[in-house]
Design an enzyme around this catalytic site. Structure first.
Site, PDB file in Angstrom:
ATOM      1  N   ASP A 199       0.864  -1.189   0.000  1.00  0.00           N
ATOM      2  CA  ASP A 199       0.000   0.000   0.000  1.00  0.00           C
ATOM      3  C   ASP A 199       0.895   1.232   0.000  1.00  0.00           C
ATOM      4  OD1 ASP A 199      -2.214   1.886   0.517  1.00  0.00           O
ATOM      5  OD2 ASP A 199      -3.322   0.152   1.259  1.00  0.00           O
ATOM      6  N   HIS A 245     -12.713  -1.126  -8.132  1.00  0.00           N
ATOM      7  CA  HIS A 245     -13.872  -0.227  -8.272  1.00  0.00           C
ATOM      8  C   HIS A 245     -13.534   1.256  -8.061  1.00  0.00           C
ATOM      9  CE1 HIS A 245     -15.663  -0.034  -3.883  1.00  0.00           C
ATOM     10  NE2 HIS A 245     -14.371   0.198  -3.888  1.00  0.00           N
TER      11      HIS A 245
HETATM   12  C1  LIG Z   1     -10.939   1.074  -0.876  1.00  0.00           C
HETATM   13  S1  LIG Z   1      -9.494   0.713  -0.017  1.00  0.00           S
HETATM   14  C2  LIG Z   1      -9.551  -1.044   0.100  1.00  0.00           C
HETATM   15  C3  LIG Z   1      -8.856  -1.582   1.306  1.00  0.00           C
HETATM   16  C4  LIG Z   1      -8.878  -3.102   1.496  1.00  0.00           C
HETATM   17  N1  LIG Z   1      -8.268  -3.808   0.407  1.00  0.00           N
HETATM   18  C5  LIG Z   1     -10.278  -3.611   1.723  1.00  0.00           C
HETATM   19  O1  LIG Z   1     -10.848  -4.237   0.844  1.00  0.00           O
HETATM   20  O2  LIG Z   1     -10.822  -3.392   2.832  1.00  0.00           O
HETATM   21  C6  LIG Z   1      -8.283   1.033  -1.231  1.00  0.00           C
HETATM   22  C7  LIG Z   1      -6.843   0.866  -0.766  1.00  0.00           C
HETATM   23  O3  LIG Z   1      -5.969   1.104  -1.889  1.00  0.00           O
HETATM   24  C8  LIG Z   1      -4.868   1.846  -1.434  1.00  0.00           C
HETATM   25  N2  LIG Z   1      -4.261   2.591  -2.553  1.00  0.00           N
HETATM   26  C9  LIG Z   1      -4.778   3.674  -3.183  1.00  0.00           C
HETATM   27  N3  LIG Z   1      -3.947   4.089  -4.156  1.00  0.00           N
HETATM   28  C10 LIG Z   1      -2.884   3.240  -4.125  1.00  0.00           C
HETATM   29  C11 LIG Z   1      -1.694   3.145  -4.900  1.00  0.00           C
HETATM   30  N4  LIG Z   1      -1.450   4.002  -5.875  1.00  0.00           N
HETATM   31  N5  LIG Z   1      -0.824   2.138  -4.614  1.00  0.00           N
HETATM   32  C12 LIG Z   1      -1.075   1.264  -3.605  1.00  0.00           C
HETATM   33  N6  LIG Z   1      -2.207   1.296  -2.851  1.00  0.00           N
HETATM   34  C13 LIG Z   1      -3.094   2.284  -3.109  1.00  0.00           C
HETATM   35  C14 LIG Z   1      -5.444   2.745  -0.386  1.00  0.00           C
HETATM   36  O4  LIG Z   1      -4.434   3.257   0.475  1.00  0.00           O
HETATM   37  C15 LIG Z   1      -6.437   1.820   0.319  1.00  0.00           C
HETATM   38  O5  LIG Z   1      -5.829   1.125   1.373  1.00  0.00           O
END
Ligand SMILES: C[S@@+](CC[C@H](N)C(=O)[O-])C[C@H]1O[C@@H](n2cnc3c(N)ncnc32)[C@H](O)[C@@H]1O
Length: 336
Positions: A199, A245
């Site tokens: 992340d 999504h």
């Molecule tokens: C909607 S959350 C989903 C969290 C978890 N996987 C769940 O299902 O409960 C999206 C996650 O993607 C991460 N994220 C967003 N942009 C990112 C990037 N460019 N690289 C890595 N992670 C990213 C966010 O920090 C967040 O933890």
């Protein structure tokens, strides 16, 4: 004509009454308070800081909604609210409801504007291109969001930990891991596995604290990085929960391709969220989640199992299947 009843229309139309009563109860920590011991009306009113005019109606509403029980003039949690809404228990899922209360509830009052303009209605309304930049700019908001992810995902995470044939694999990466509940549940249920949570760097300390509390610091590590800018860490299984999504079709396809590239031959890619049914007529939660993405992101949207299988096939996955997890959630599995 006798059979035509308006009940369902009114129940959904005024559904926000019940929703906000529950969200305020979580905000005021009603369930955390009652987890200590049952209380009578007067004591509870004082403890929670409720006005005498509201206290009885509010608490009895929670009884009628089956979130509390009242026996001999004392209020009790139900077994379910005691388990899931007591803040001091590790099983607390109220993070999602706290975020719903602070953020989603006010943002959803702009739904009609979003429907007409196609524009997000959250903090990025003013033009920030990436929803996570706005969210992550403030540490308190970041922590609330990551805990909210655990709240919304925990049931599905447990199902993935127990349903997927993990004995065939040794290493696993959870991409966009947030607090790390998915990789935590998978590692707890499968002691032979080693895992990575991937992340953005700001997430690291919150992930490591959660993994440490679950006694997994030796087997589960954090790798900081951005899936926009770099390849994904390699493993036998790549997981993405509530990631695709958030983004438009081009980025969805790019992420599916990156997952393919990070896997060995025979490796598995698990995508999960509230996958919409292929007919787009039954999974109302999945469709509402897509409207939530309209409110929350620049161009994200939810999708069907058939859509996701199609992107996986395009990327080269030889086999795909959709499996139901729990409630509105399903996973799409692609085998390289
Ligand atoms: C909607 S959350 C989903 C969290 C978890 N996987 C769940 O299902 O409960 C999206 C996650 O993607 C991460 N994220 C967003 N942009 C990112 C990037 N460019 N690289 C890595 N992670 C990213 C966010 O920090 C967040 O933890």
């Amino acid at each position: 004509m006798d059979e035509l009843r308006p009940d369902y229309i009114l129940q959904v139309g005024l559904g926000f009454w019940a929703s906000k009563a529950l969200l305020s109860a979580v905000e005021m920590e009603v369930f955390t308070e009652l987890a200590k011991h049952a209380e009578d009306l007067e004591t509870l009113q004082g403890r929670l800081g409720l006005h005498p005019r509201s206290a009885r109606d509010f608490l009895d509403t929670l009884v009628a909604l089956k979130f509390l029980e009242r026996r001999d003039g004392r209020y009790y949690n139900t077994p379910i609210t005691d388990f899931f809404l007591d803040k001091r228990k590790p099983s607390y899922i109220g993070g999602m409801l706290e975020m719903a209360n602070h953020r989603l509830y006010p943002f959803w009052s702009h739904l009609t504007t979003a429907l007409r303009t196609g524009l997000p209605q959250n903090e990025i309304r003013e033009g920030a291109p990436n929803p996570f930049d706005a969210l992550y700019a403030e540490p308190a908001r970041l922590r609330e969001f990551l805990r909210a992810m655990t709240g919304v995902s925990h049931g599905a995470n447990l199902a993935i930990a127990h349903k997927f044939p993990w004995s065939k694999y040794r290493t696993v990466v959870d991409v966009g891991t947030a607090q790390g509940d998915l990789i935590t549940q998978v590692a707890l249920a499968n002691p032979h596995l080693e895992g990575i949570g991937f992340d953005l760097p700001q997430v690291g300390p919150i992930f490591e604290e959660y993994v440490g509390t679950n006694g997994l610091s030796r087997r589960v590590k954090f790798v900081p990085g951005s899936f926009m800018e770099q390849p994904l860490p390699k493993a036998d299984v790549i997981m993405m929960g509530h990631i695709l999504h958030d983004w438009n079709l081009e980025i969805k396809r790019m992420l599916v391709r990156k997952a393919y590239e990070a896997l060995p031959q025979g490796g598995a890619y698990i995508v999960y969220e509230s996958i919409i049914d292929d007919d787009r007529s039954a999974n109302a939660f999945g469709l509402l989640m897509s409207l939530n993405m309209l409110i929350e992101t620049a161009d994200g949207f939810d999708y069907t199992g058939a859509d996701c299988s199609g992107w996986m096939k395009e990327a080269g996955f030889r086999e795909t299947r959709v499996e139901h997890l729990t409630g509105p959630d399903s996973m799409v599995i692609g085998i390289k």
